[in-house]
Design an enzyme around this catalytic site. Structure first.
Site, PDB file in Angstrom:
ATOM      1  N   GLU A   1      -4.249  -7.146   0.610  1.00  0.00           N
ATOM      2  CA  GLU A   1      -3.085  -7.869   0.073  1.00  0.00           C
ATOM      3  C   GLU A   1      -2.006  -7.901   1.129  1.00  0.00           C
ATOM      4  O   GLU A   1      -2.183  -7.382   2.236  1.00  0.00           O
ATOM      5  CB  GLU A   1      -2.572  -7.211  -1.210  1.00  0.00           C
ATOM      6  CG  GLU A   1      -2.059  -5.803  -1.002  1.00  0.00           C
ATOM      7  CD  GLU A   1      -1.554  -5.131  -2.278  1.00  0.00           C
ATOM      8  OE1 GLU A   1      -1.057  -5.817  -3.174  1.00  0.00           O
ATOM      9  OE2 GLU A   1      -1.662  -3.892  -2.342  1.00  0.00           O
TER      10      GLU A   1
ATOM     11  N   TYR B   1       9.281   1.062  -9.071  1.00  0.00           N
ATOM     12  CA  TYR B   1      10.233  -0.045  -9.159  1.00  0.00           C
ATOM     13  C   TYR B   1       9.560  -1.271  -9.731  1.00  0.00           C
ATOM     14  O   TYR B   1       8.327  -1.340  -9.836  1.00  0.00           O
ATOM     15  CB  TYR B   1      10.859  -0.342  -7.789  1.00  0.00           C
ATOM     16  CG  TYR B   1       9.943  -1.030  -6.783  1.00  0.00           C
ATOM     17  CD1 TYR B   1       8.914  -0.333  -6.159  1.00  0.00           C
ATOM     18  CD2 TYR B   1      10.113  -2.373  -6.448  1.00  0.00           C
ATOM     19  CE1 TYR B   1       8.086  -0.949  -5.243  1.00  0.00           C
ATOM     20  CE2 TYR B   1       9.289  -3.005  -5.530  1.00  0.00           C
ATOM     21  CZ  TYR B   1       8.277  -2.289  -4.926  1.00  0.00           C
ATOM     22  OH  TYR B   1       7.457  -2.894  -4.024  1.00  0.00           O
TER      23      TYR B   1
ATOM     24  N   ARG C   1      15.102  20.383  -4.909  1.00  0.00           N
ATOM     25  CA  ARG C   1      13.901  19.866  -4.251  1.00  0.00           C
ATOM     26  C   ARG C   1      12.718  20.822  -4.352  1.00  0.00           C
ATOM     27  O   ARG C   1      12.825  21.993  -3.987  1.00  0.00           O
ATOM     28  CB  ARG C   1      14.188  19.575  -2.773  1.00  0.00           C
ATOM     29  CG  ARG C   1      13.065  18.822  -2.095  1.00  0.00           C
ATOM     30  CD  ARG C   1      13.438  18.423  -0.671  1.00  0.00           C
ATOM     31  NE  ARG C   1      12.413  17.550  -0.097  1.00  0.00           N
ATOM     32  CZ  ARG C   1      11.252  17.997   0.397  1.00  0.00           C
ATOM     33  NH1 ARG C   1      10.979  19.276   0.380  1.00  0.00           N
ATOM     34  NH2 ARG C   1      10.367  17.138   0.888  1.00  0.00           N
TER      35      ARG C   1
ATOM     36  N   LYS D   1       3.286   0.788  -8.628  1.00  0.00           N
ATOM     37  CA  LYS D   1       4.355   0.163  -7.835  1.00  0.00           C
ATOM     38  C   LYS D   1       5.410   1.216  -7.476  1.00  0.00           C
ATOM     39  O   LYS D   1       6.485   1.269  -8.069  1.00  0.00           O
ATOM     40  CB  LYS D   1       4.957  -1.019  -8.610  1.00  0.00           C
ATOM     41  CG  LYS D   1       5.727  -1.995  -7.727  1.00  0.00           C
ATOM     42  CD  LYS D   1       5.995  -3.275  -8.476  1.00  0.00           C
ATOM     43  CE  LYS D   1       6.983  -4.189  -7.777  1.00  0.00           C
ATOM     44  NZ  LYS D   1       6.506  -4.766  -6.528  1.00  0.00           N
TER      45      LYS D   1
HETATM   46  N1  PLP Z   1       1.439  -6.594  -3.568  1.00  0.00           N
HETATM   47  C1  PLP Z   1       2.444  -5.821  -3.120  1.00  0.00           C
HETATM   48  C2  PLP Z   1       2.127  -4.703  -2.176  1.00  0.00           C
HETATM   49  C3  PLP Z   1       3.769  -6.055  -3.535  1.00  0.00           C
HETATM   50  O1  PLP Z   1       4.763  -5.269  -3.091  1.00  0.00           O
HETATM   51  C4  PLP Z   1       4.030  -7.142  -4.402  1.00  0.00           C
HETATM   52  C5  PLP Z   1       5.374  -7.432  -4.855  1.00  0.00           C
HETATM   53  O2  PLP Z   1       6.345  -6.810  -4.480  1.00  0.00           O
HETATM   54  C6  PLP Z   1       2.948  -7.929  -4.837  1.00  0.00           C
HETATM   55  C7  PLP Z   1       1.660  -7.611  -4.414  1.00  0.00           C
HETATM   56  C8  PLP Z   1       3.158  -9.079  -5.763  1.00  0.00           C
HETATM   57  O3  PLP Z   1       3.449  -8.615  -7.054  1.00  0.00           O
HETATM   58  P1  PLP Z   1       4.301  -9.477  -8.074  1.00  0.00           P
HETATM   59  O4  PLP Z   1       3.658 -10.817  -8.134  1.00  0.00           O
HETATM   60  O5  PLP Z   1       4.186  -8.739  -9.347  1.00  0.00           O
HETATM   61  O6  PLP Z   1       5.694  -9.529  -7.548  1.00  0.00           O
END
Ligand code: PLP
Length: 287
Positions: free
Chosen positions: A182, A33, A100, A149
């Site tokens: 993070e 996403y 699946r 992502k």
């Molecule tokens: N880290 C994670 C785990 C995230 O899900 C997100 C954003 O959804 C970020 C960092 C920040 O990313 P961005 O600045 O591209 O939205």
């Protein structure tokens, strides 16, 4: 939520929007996403999000569902049909629909695409930033490819829920070495006692935040001293300031970690200034 969603080629009423039960995103989290923040109906940091979208898809061997230009048209058209000016645009691309099986479909199927738009109240967001938020730390328990992502977000979901239950606005993962990796949906930053801006380097197992990258440029242009490196929870607790960045939060000051005040216990000047510079710049460059 907006009233209209884009689902596999059609703009449909949000209430009626649906994906197939054999969509691999739904069954296996075999999907990625992207989220764009939107200002005055335009997409912020477009290049960074498109580049990461292509990278995430490439890492999972999922084809781009359409060209960047066509995708931009779809994102904009979804925004237009929802009459939303300030908010978030969500794009999800799954490997597609197939009976699946853990392995990829033997016969390739087209990727499945969903776009939704969510309104954000800019006044409420500013008020939140002016007050600052608390962070709850949680042990890092995610897989080794947090640079992709993907929609496989269960550890992030549980961390965020724990934060919410504790009255905190975000969760920060802390790895086995005691370093902050993070946030559950953001990148983590501190300003050290001697004024150095520190955020985790992207060779670590974290998402390469687009807001993070843009904010680094902003900070460089302000001649702020920057170090991209690991920082420990201990260092964060004794920092002058802390904040996190993401398309949703933009730049959000942190006033407490695990209930312990950071700095003065109020949003710091660096975070506050970087937030307004980021918003100003992102607005000007939105498409
Ligand atoms: N880290 C994670 C785990 C995230 O899900 C997100 C954003 O959804 C970020 C960092 C920040 O990313 P961005 O600045 O591209 O939205």
């Amino acid at each position: 939520m907006g009233r209209i969603a884009y689902v596999n080629g059609a703009y449909v009423r949000h209430a009626d929007a649906a994906v197939h039960i054999e969509d691999r995103g739904y069954q296996l989290a075999d999907a990625i996403y992207e989220v764009w923040s939107m200002s005055d109906g335009k997409l912020c940091d477009p290049e960074g999000h498109f580049a990461r979208l292509e990278r995430s898809l490439g890492e999972l061997s999922i084809d781009m569902p359409m060209s960047r230009a066509a995708l931009t048209t779809v994102l904009r058209e979804t925004v237009r049909r929802n009459h939303i000016r300030e908010g978030l645009v969500y794009l999800q691309v799954s490997r597609g629909v197939a009976p699946r099986d853990h392995a990829f479909p033997a016969q390739p199927v087209p990727p499945a695409v969903v776009v939704t738009v969510k309104r954000v109240d800019p006044g409420a967001a500013e008020a939140r930033a002016a007050a600052g938020v608390g962070v709850l730390t949680t042990p890092e328990n995610r897989w080794g490819r947090c640079d992709i992502k993907t929609v496989g977000l269960l550890p992030n979901v549980l961390a965020k829920q724990a934060a919410r239950a504790a009255g905190a606005g975000e969760a920060w993962f802390v790895d086995d070495e005691g370093n902050v990796t993070e946030g559950a949906s953001s990148n983590a930053w501190i300003v050290t006692a001697d004024g150095v801006l520190v955020t985790r380097d992207t060779s670590a197992n974290i998402l390469r935040g687009v807001t993070r990258a843009t904010l680094l440029e902003v900070a460089r242009s302000e001649n702020i001293r920057i170090e991209e490196r690991a920082f420990s929870l201990e260092e964060a607790l004794s920092a002058r300031e802390a904040f996190f960045t993401g398309a949703g939060a933009l730049v959000m000051p942190v006033v407490a970690i695990d209930g312990r005040s950071i700095g003065t216990g109020r949003p710091g000047p660096v975070a506050t200034r970087l937030r307004s510079l980021y918003i100003e710049g992102a607005r000007a460059a939105a498409i």
